[in-house]
Design a protein around this motif. Structure first.
Motif, PDB file in Angstrom:
ATOM      1  N   ASP A   1       0.698  -1.129  -0.097  1.00  6.30           N
ATOM      2  CA  ASP A   1      -0.005   0.187   0.076  1.00  6.30           C
ATOM      3  C   ASP A   1       0.916   1.219  -0.187  1.00  6.30           C
ATOM      4  O   ASP A   1       0.300   2.308   0.025  1.00  6.30           O
ATOM      5  CB  ASP A   1      -0.866  -0.092   1.267  1.00  6.30           C
ATOM      6  CG  ASP A   1      -2.047  -0.960   1.305  1.00  6.30           C
ATOM      7  OD1 ASP A   1      -2.152  -1.556   0.157  1.00  6.30           O
ATOM      8  OD2 ASP A   1      -2.494  -1.333   2.180  1.00  6.30           O
TER       9      ASP A   1
ATOM     10  N   ARG B   1       0.326   5.139  -1.868  1.00 10.87           N
ATOM     11  CA  ARG B   1      -1.098   5.389  -2.315  1.00 10.87           C
ATOM     12  C   ARG B   1      -1.859   6.280  -1.274  1.00 10.87           C
ATOM     13  O   ARG B   1      -3.106   6.539  -1.677  1.00 10.87           O
ATOM     14  CB  ARG B   1      -1.649   4.114  -2.252  1.00 10.87           C
ATOM     15  CG  ARG B   1      -1.286   3.068  -3.535  1.00 10.87           C
ATOM     16  CD  ARG B   1      -2.084   1.795  -3.268  1.00 10.87           C
ATOM     17  NE  ARG B   1      -1.615   0.970  -4.495  1.00 10.87           N
ATOM     18  CZ  ARG B   1      -2.128  -0.318  -4.637  1.00 10.87           C
ATOM     19  NH1 ARG B   1      -2.740  -0.864  -3.670  1.00 10.87           N
ATOM     20  NH2 ARG B   1      -1.860  -0.981  -5.780  1.00 10.87           N
TER      21      ARG B   1
ATOM     22  N   ALA C   1      -2.289   5.668   1.990  1.00 12.85           N
ATOM     23  CA  ALA C   1      -3.153   4.866   2.781  1.00 12.85           C
ATOM     24  C   ALA C   1      -3.459   5.310   4.169  1.00 12.85           C
ATOM     25  O   ALA C   1      -2.895   6.170   4.430  1.00 12.85           O
ATOM     26  CB  ALA C   1      -2.379   3.499   2.851  1.00 12.85           C
TER      27      ALA C   1
END
Length: 544
Positions: free
Chosen positions: A106, A109, A111
């Motif tokens: 992740d 991104r 996250a």
């Protein structure tokens, strides 16, 4: 086959690290699960906020010389804990901060709670690492311990991707970090002896980081045998017995003029430990480079050498080896012995309270009442000036005070002192502003039943800032007045005893009862903000 979270805890235990603090997070659940299986070997202190959790771990490092261990979750948890990393950096304390991170897939991104620990902590940690491969956990832990404890001690930050902690690994060896041998050229004793033979106004300064009880005794023997005046650097007062005839005071934000004069007039400075910072040198005005002054600096690490104060003779060594090298040195001290005695008399005068200063008399009474191994913890604020001026530290490991001036530090540090040894009195000082920044940990004191005695000095103000306001803008205070809770009642709400006092007799009675009960207790001391420091008053005309 073992899960990575179990391997992590086993790797810490292999290094002798068995005390951890945390605020639990879903990002490191496998670590918490491992502690269930290893509960008989791990002492986990669960905290109510990450800032105190990090400061508890930092205090562990101060008290033991081994890295404190703290687990927090990513994003807000890590940022809350960052003050503990800064404290460990400025105080030269070994610390391992583990951050549960987002899953590896992740990254980048945006996250939930994602951030880059390497960028955030890179300027205040000795090393920032991410463990992506669970097979490298033992290696990384060993290296982290080595870095945190070698040279100038300090903090290491390690990211733990959440998905990595769930992976299974097998066949791993858990390496144990061996001590690094340290040596000092045998001639250093002769070099220092020759420098003393040429001096007429020598001074010994004890700096922070990597100290211990042996060093305390070695320096005392060296200083007393040679009638040398010894000054403690900022918040290093427990580096030598304050009852030693060689001890003449400590450098602080309010160094007294006679002590500043003693320091500035010295023609030989022998420094042990960390660098000479702005507090120690009164904003880089004392000990400026001077051709008539010789500086010998025995430091843990080259990083601490020549930071403002130039060393004419520089030695990189751990403090045990350095102090052993000078312990047996003997020189003719007749040229400066009277100066040392006069400086000691000045310190005794400064540290003797006047009859009308109730807080000073409370601290002085405490110094007489407590055993030599009692631990005194404090954060930041003008109340601490009274503690440092009137308390006498007699053994190393009895002063827990942050060199970086972190408010809120006292309570978590005092908690860790009690966790490690509940038989030693643990006395926490905090101002009304300072204490409330970590007062949620009253719940930790109560849940563990720790016999911590807390002294809250309540003057209804952010006293240090108010003092500066009165100096710069007399009579125009803004933003520094506080509306406080009833601190004694706050303690009682947590199931902890609470008292409110205004004078030495009431203070003595409350502390004596708490010590005899062996239970946690909070003593609120009501003071007048007009008495802003032991030597300053707020008047209608401003600060006098």
């Amino acid at each position: 086959m073992s899960r990575a979270g179990h391997v992590l805890v086993a790797s810490l235990l292999a290094q002798g690290l068995d005390h951890y603090t945390c605020v639990p997070g879903e990002s490191f659940l496998p670590v918490l699960d491992a502690i269930v299986d290893l509960d008989d070997r791990v002492d986990l202190t669960v905290c109510r906020h990450e800032s105190p959790a990090a400061h508890m771990a930092e205090a562990y490092g101060k008290l033991t010389g081994r890295p404190g261990v703290c687990f927090v979750t990513r994003g807000p948890g890590a940022f809350h804990a960052s003050i503990g990393v800064h404290t460990a950096d400025q105080d030269a304390t070994p610390l391992l901060l583990f951050i549960g991170q987002i899953s590896r897939a992740d990254r980048g991104r945006g996250a939930f709670q994602e951030f880059d620990s390497h960028q955030v902590f890179g300027s205040i940690a000795k090393w920032v690492a991410t463990i992506d491969d669970p097979r490298r956990i033992p290696e990384t832990i060993a290296r982290a311990v080595r870095i945190a404890t070698s040279g100038r001690p300090g903090p290491v930050v390690i990211e733990l991707p959440e998905d990595m902690l769930y992976e299974d690994v097998e066949g791993l060896t858990l390496p144990v970090v061996a001590p690094i041998a340290s040596a000092v050229d045998a001639s250093i004793s002769d070099v220092i002896g020759d420098a003393l033979a040429r001096a007429s106004r020598p001074l010994v300064v004890l700096g922070r980081g990597g100290w211990g009880e042996e060093q305390n005794g070695n320096v005392r023997e060296f200083a007393e045998a040679n009638d040398l005046p010894v000054v403690a650097a900022w918040r290093c007062q427990d580096h030598i017995d304050n009852d030693a005839p060689s001890y003449v005071g400590h450098l602080s934000l309010s160094t007294e003029p006679d002590l500043a004069r003693l320091v500035e007039e010295s023609d030989l400075v022998i420094g042990f430990g960390g660098h000479f910072g702005d507090v120690d040198t009164a904003g880089y005005t004392l000990l400026a480079p001077d051709a008539s002054r010789t500086v010998i600096h025995l430091a843990h690490d080259g990083f601490d050498l020549d930071r403002y104060l130039h060393a004419d003779i520089a030695v990189q060594s751990d403090s045990v080896t350095a102090t052993r090298a000078v312990k047996g040195l003997r020189v003719d001290s007749s040229a400066w012995a009277p100066r040392t005695r006069a400086a000691r008399e000045d310190w005794v005068r400064r540290s003797t309270p006047t009859a009308d200063d109730e807080l000073a008399n409370m601290v002085s009474w405490l110094a007489d009442r407590l055993p030599d191994d009692a631990v005194i913890s404090n954060g930041a604020g003008n109340y601490a000036v009274w503690v440092h001026r009137y308390y006498r530290y007699r053994r190393y490991g009895t002063q827990l005070a942050p060199a970086n001036g972190a408010m809120s530090y006292g309570l978590p540090a005092g908690i860790m002192a009690s966790v490690l040894d509940g038989t030693r009195p643990s006395i926490v000082f905090g101002g009304d502003g300072c204490f409330l920044m970590s007062s949620m940990e009253l719940a930790t004191v109560a849940s563990r039943g720790l016999p911590v005695i807390m002294v809250v000095v309540n003057n209804g103000a952010y006293g240090t800032i108010r003092m500066h306001q009165e100096r710069e803008f007399p009579g125009r205070s803004s933003g520094t007045s506080l509306v406080n809770p009833d601190f004694a009642a706050l303690a009682r709400a947590h199931g902890i005893g609470g008292s409110t006092v205004t004078d030495r007799d009431g203070f003595a009675a409350a502390i004596t009862a708490a010590l005899e009960a062996g239970a946690p207790h909070l003593v609120e001391v009501l003071t007048d903000v007009a008495r802003i420091s032991p030597t300053k008053r707020i008047t209608e005309a401003g600060l006098v």
